[in-house]
Design a protein around this motif. Structure first.
Motif, mmCIF file in Angstrom:
data_model
loop_
_atom_site.group_PDB
_atom_site.id
_atom_site.type_symbol
_atom_site.label_atom_id
_atom_site.label_comp_id
_atom_site.label_asym_id
_atom_site.label_seq_id
_atom_site.Cartn_x
_atom_site.Cartn_y
_atom_site.Cartn_z
ATOM 1 N N TYR A 123 0.832 -1.208 0.000
ATOM 2 C CA TYR A 123 0.000 0.000 0.000
ATOM 3 C C TYR A 123 0.871 1.264 0.000
ATOM 4 N N LYS A 127 1.108 4.175 -2.958
ATOM 5 C CA LYS A 127 0.910 5.605 -2.718
ATOM 6 C C LYS A 127 2.130 6.412 -3.151
ATOM 7 N N GLU A 140 -9.615 8.147 -10.051
ATOM 8 C CA GLU A 140 -9.438 7.455 -8.774
ATOM 9 C C GLU A 140 -9.857 6.001 -8.852
ATOM 10 N N ILE A 144 -7.561 2.579 -8.060
ATOM 11 C CA ILE A 144 -7.962 1.597 -7.051
ATOM 12 C C ILE A 144 -8.084 0.208 -7.671
ATOM 13 N N PRO A 172 -15.471 4.704 -4.905
ATOM 14 C CA PRO A 172 -14.048 4.978 -4.728
ATOM 15 C C PRO A 172 -13.711 5.483 -3.323
ATOM 16 N N LYS A 176 -11.297 3.426 -0.742
ATOM 17 C CA LYS A 176 -10.061 4.003 -0.201
ATOM 18 C C LYS A 176 -10.017 3.873 1.318
ATOM 19 N N ALA A 180 -7.224 1.702 3.402
ATOM 20 C CA ALA A 180 -6.411 2.351 4.432
ATOM 21 C C ALA A 180 -6.580 1.660 5.780
#
Length: 222
Positions: A123, A127, A140, A144, A172, A176, A180
């Motif tokens: 991850y 990023k 976005e 993803i 989306p 996200k 996270a």
């Protein structure tokens, strides 16, 4: 008649320099700009070179290329077209061979989680790659989806389980948040370095060039 004493290799390289890669498709020039211009030797002299070696950073190459081209684009010339025409001259050796082998319209290839690479590390790498090229112009939901499809099967199943179904069925924003949270929990229970710190030797990474024709994924090097 003058005799051309260049070798087959030299002649082939000359033809390659003068040809336009099939993957590069020039758009229309922006309003008030022209697509008819000559690439000045001063520009070609200053653009950075990328050979496709393992110690080279393709994202850094793109940033340096962007800076040079942006600072040396004539006021009446379409900057995007200039960069597309100049880009092949920034590649050398295997990197140039790679460019000419790409199919028309080639774009981002994606990102893959390496064997032994933990979810939090994957991850963070994702990023970092996205942040390293802010001009990627990707939506976005597509980013993803690249992240999701690159997960190892078990990790994808675990992420789907935390989503209460397939992650791609979420919005989306919701996706996200789930990603996270999954990374945070995995970091707490597994530790970022619990399963790995070493990067896999060969991993397909997201390489996002500004021009729609470029998929700057590091070519294989010996």
């Amino acid at each position: 008649m003058a005799v051309d004493n260049r070798s087959i290799k030299e002649l082939s390289a000359s033809e390659l320099d003068n040809a336009v890669p099939l993957c590069i498709q020039y758009p229309r020039a922006a309003a008030g700009k022209t697509d008819v211009f000559e690439l000045k030797s001063s520009l070609l002299h200053h653009i950075p070179k990328y050979h496709g070696l393992s110690m080279e950073d393709p994202n850094k190459h793109l940033k340096e290329f962007e800076v040079v081209c942006s600072s040396m684009t004539p006021i009446n010339v379409d900057g995007n077209i200039l960069k597309m025409k100049a880009f092949p001259f920034s590649l050398m050796d295997k990197a140039k061979d790679w460019l000419y082998e790409l199919a028309p319209g080639t774009k981002i290839s994606g990102i893959q989680q390496g064997p032994g690479e933990s979810f939090p590390v994957y991850y963070e790498r994702f990023k970092t790659l996205v942040a390293s090229c802010p001009q990627h112009q990707m939506k976005e939901e597509l980013l993803i989806q690249y992240f999701y499809e690159g997960l190892l099967p078990l990790e994808r199943q675990m992420l789907d389980a935390s989503a209460g179904g397939a992650l791609v069925d979420k919005t989306p924003v919701a996706a996200k948040i789930l990603i996270a949270n999954r990374a945070l929990k995995a970091q707490q229970y597994e530790g970022v370095g619990g399963r790995d710190h070493a990067q896999p030797s060969q991993v397909n990474e997201v390489r996002m060039g500004k021009c729609q024709c470029h998929r700057l994924s590091r070519p294989n090097s010996t």
